[in-house]
Design a protein around this motif. Structure first.
Motif, PDB file in Angstrom:
ATOM      1  N   GLN A  27       0.845  -1.206   0.000  1.00  0.00           N
ATOM      2  CA  GLN A  27       0.000   0.000   0.000  1.00  0.00           C
ATOM      3  C   GLN A  27       0.880   1.257   0.000  1.00  0.00           C
ATOM      4  O   GLN A  27       0.565   2.247  -0.654  1.00  0.00           O
ATOM      5  N   PRO A 373      -7.162  12.383  -2.839  1.00  0.00           N
ATOM      6  CA  PRO A 373      -7.951  11.265  -3.385  1.00  0.00           C
ATOM      7  C   PRO A 373      -7.172   9.949  -3.373  1.00  0.00           C
ATOM      8  O   PRO A 373      -7.746   8.887  -3.127  1.00  0.00           O
ATOM      9  N   GLY A 374      -5.867  10.009  -3.611  1.00  0.00           N
ATOM     10  CA  GLY A 374      -5.042   8.792  -3.611  1.00  0.00           C
ATOM     11  C   GLY A 374      -5.043   8.129  -2.240  1.00  0.00           C
ATOM     12  O   GLY A 374      -5.209   6.904  -2.122  1.00  0.00           O
ATOM     13  N   ALA A 377      -8.536   6.700  -1.396  1.00  0.00           N
ATOM     14  CA  ALA A 377      -8.793   5.411  -2.051  1.00  0.00           C
ATOM     15  C   ALA A 377      -8.117   4.282  -1.271  1.00  0.00           C
ATOM     16  O   ALA A 377      -8.713   3.219  -1.054  1.00  0.00           O
ATOM     17  N   LEU A 378      -6.904   4.521  -0.816  1.00  0.00           N
ATOM     18  CA  LEU A 378      -6.194   3.479  -0.051  1.00  0.00           C
ATOM     19  C   LEU A 378      -6.871   3.236   1.301  1.00  0.00           C
ATOM     20  O   LEU A 378      -7.024   2.100   1.747  1.00  0.00           O
ATOM     21  N   SER A 380      -9.912   3.514   2.000  1.00  0.00           N
ATOM     22  CA  SER A 380     -11.230   2.882   1.905  1.00  0.00           C
ATOM     23  C   SER A 380     -11.145   1.429   1.437  1.00  0.00           C
ATOM     24  O   SER A 380     -12.171   0.758   1.315  1.00  0.00           O
ATOM     25  N   GLU A 381      -9.949   0.941   1.188  1.00  0.00           N
ATOM     26  CA  GLU A 381      -9.840  -0.413   0.616  1.00  0.00           C
ATOM     27  C   GLU A 381     -10.465  -1.492   1.498  1.00  0.00           C
ATOM     28  O   GLU A 381     -11.038  -2.455   0.993  1.00  0.00           O
TER      29      GLU A 381
END
Ligand SMILES: O=c1[nH]cnc2c1ncn2[C@H]1C[C@H](O)[C@@H](CO)O1
Ligand SMILES: [Zn+2]
Length: 392
Positions: A27, A373-374, A377-378, A380-381
């Protein structure tokens, strides 16, 4: 104050820890990263050093096998002394004396950073060190800029967006700082985003180059200064209060002006308070500091305390070849040592982006459109993991 009951009622109990536990190295690799302090001549691929040496008839390399050569750089740089660390650059600079070599090294640098998840980088090098093959200062800058552009194009084609700007460094033991500052100013908005001084710190105070800094200030240009790495507070004080540096290259010795009492209470001296209050960016380079003796271990590295005290700390590689490191590797060391979460990595990354030398609106857009945003996104994985899967 906003009531918190609604959120607590809908927040699941166990999986929230997914955002609070340290990210995996994988990640961390995918997380968007910003790099402000990385030397072009300290980041070559070992195989490229070997190949350029063979092509150019450079016969002074200590090893020719890429793997053994990479290990040699790491070990030779691991000396506990900045002066000995700097000796290893003879070989990288030695094979970077033609336009073709400079273009190749610059393009590979961008590709390597892009593959490591870096989205914005400022890469520095000293044009005055690349004239031995007959190139002029401007030809050096143009070759490197061309390599950076080529690297950005190739990275984009491979699906990695990265933006790279150059910082022109003047060597502090030499006497060409004003000339290099003028060069940086000439190439402003043409691939060069700022200026720096580097090299042995003890005995070469930044005030030796005051004319260069005063010129850049008059031109409303930006500069960082290597200070507070091998030498302590006087160097940081001069860099800020005499020279007017926008950022500190390393600056890690600011810790000498911070007192932690037995009860955990913290007292900042006047200089440390100034650095924190004025949000002066610290370009911290943990692994490099262990090699030059500026810190003894990751655990004891001042970055832990500086982060807790909300200094504007950033994480950097300094020299990827000499330290055998990358941005992901630096973050991974910190995650292991301090149990940093994605929120911490985002904090360092936003700090770095805020401190970059490109225009404010572009920095803001990078933060809001790319970095946040990057990380979101991580973060919320965990929501999309399959129940019962071995990775959940
Ligand atoms: O960490 C450093 N401190 C001071 N000088 C450095 C460091 N890393 C690299 N340099 C020097 C050696 C390079 O040849 C020069 C330009 O990149 O900058
Ligand atoms: Zn450096």
């Amino acid at each position: 104050m906003t009531p918190t009951t609604a959120t607590t009622a809908t927040t699941p109990t166990t999986p929230t820890t997914a955002t609070e536990t340290p990210p995996s190295p994988e990640q961390t690799l995918r997380a968007p990263k910003v790099l402000l302090h990385d030397h072009l001549d300290g980041g070559l691929r070992p195989a490229t050093v070997a190949e350029l040496a063979r092509e150019q008839g450079y016969d002074r390399l200590p090893e020719t096998d890429p793997e053994r050569l990479g290990a040699w750089f790491r070990e030779a740089a691991d000396s506990g002394s900045l002066e000995r660390y700097l000796e290893t650059f003879t070989h990288t600079v030695g094979v970077m004396q033609t336009a073709a070599a400079l273009r190749r090294v610059a393009a590979e640098c961008v590709l390597d950073l892009a593959a490591d998840g870096v989205v914005y980088a400022e890469i520095r090098y000293a044009p005055e060190q690349h004239l031995q093959g007959g190139l002029g200062l401007e030809e050096v800058v143009e070759a490197v800029n061309e390599g950076f552009r080529e690297g950005m194009r190739l990275a984009a084609a491979a699906g990695h967006r990265i933006r790279v700007g150059a910082l022109l460094t003047a060597m502090r033991h030499a006497a060409r700082a004003l000339e290099i500052a003028e060069l940086a100013n000439r190439y402003r908005d043409l691939g060069v985003v700022g200026f720096d001084i580097a090299g042995a710190e003890a005995g070469f105070p930044p005030t030796r180059h005051l004319d260069a800094f005063e010129f850049l200030k008059r031109e409303n240009n930006h500069f960082t200064i290597h200070a507070g790495e091998a030498f302590g507070l006087p160097s940081i004080w001069q860099a800020l209060q005499w020279c007017g540096a926008d950022r500190l290259g390393h600056g890690v010795r600011i810790i000498d002006d911070i007192e932690v009492g037995a009860d955990g209470s913290v007292t900042l001296g006047r200089l440390a308070a100034y650095v924190r209050d004025k949000r002066i960016p610290l370009e911290l380079c943990p692994t490099s500091n262990l090699q030059t003796g500026a810190a003894d271990s990751y655990e004891e590295h001042p970055i832990g305390l500086l982060r807790r005290l909300h200094f504007r700390a950033t994480v950097n590689t300094d020299n990827r070849l000499m330290s055998g490191t990358s941005m992901s590797a630096e973050f991974t060391h910190l995650v292991r040592t301090f149990r940093y979460t994605l929120a911490d990595l985002q904090w360092f990354t936003v700090n770095a982006m805020k401190s970059a030398f490109i225009p404010f609106d572009e920095r803001l857009a990078m933060i809001n459109e790319v970095i946040k945003p990057g990380y979101a996104a991580l973060r919320s994985e965990w929501l999309f993991r399959q129940k019962g899967s071995s990775t959940s």
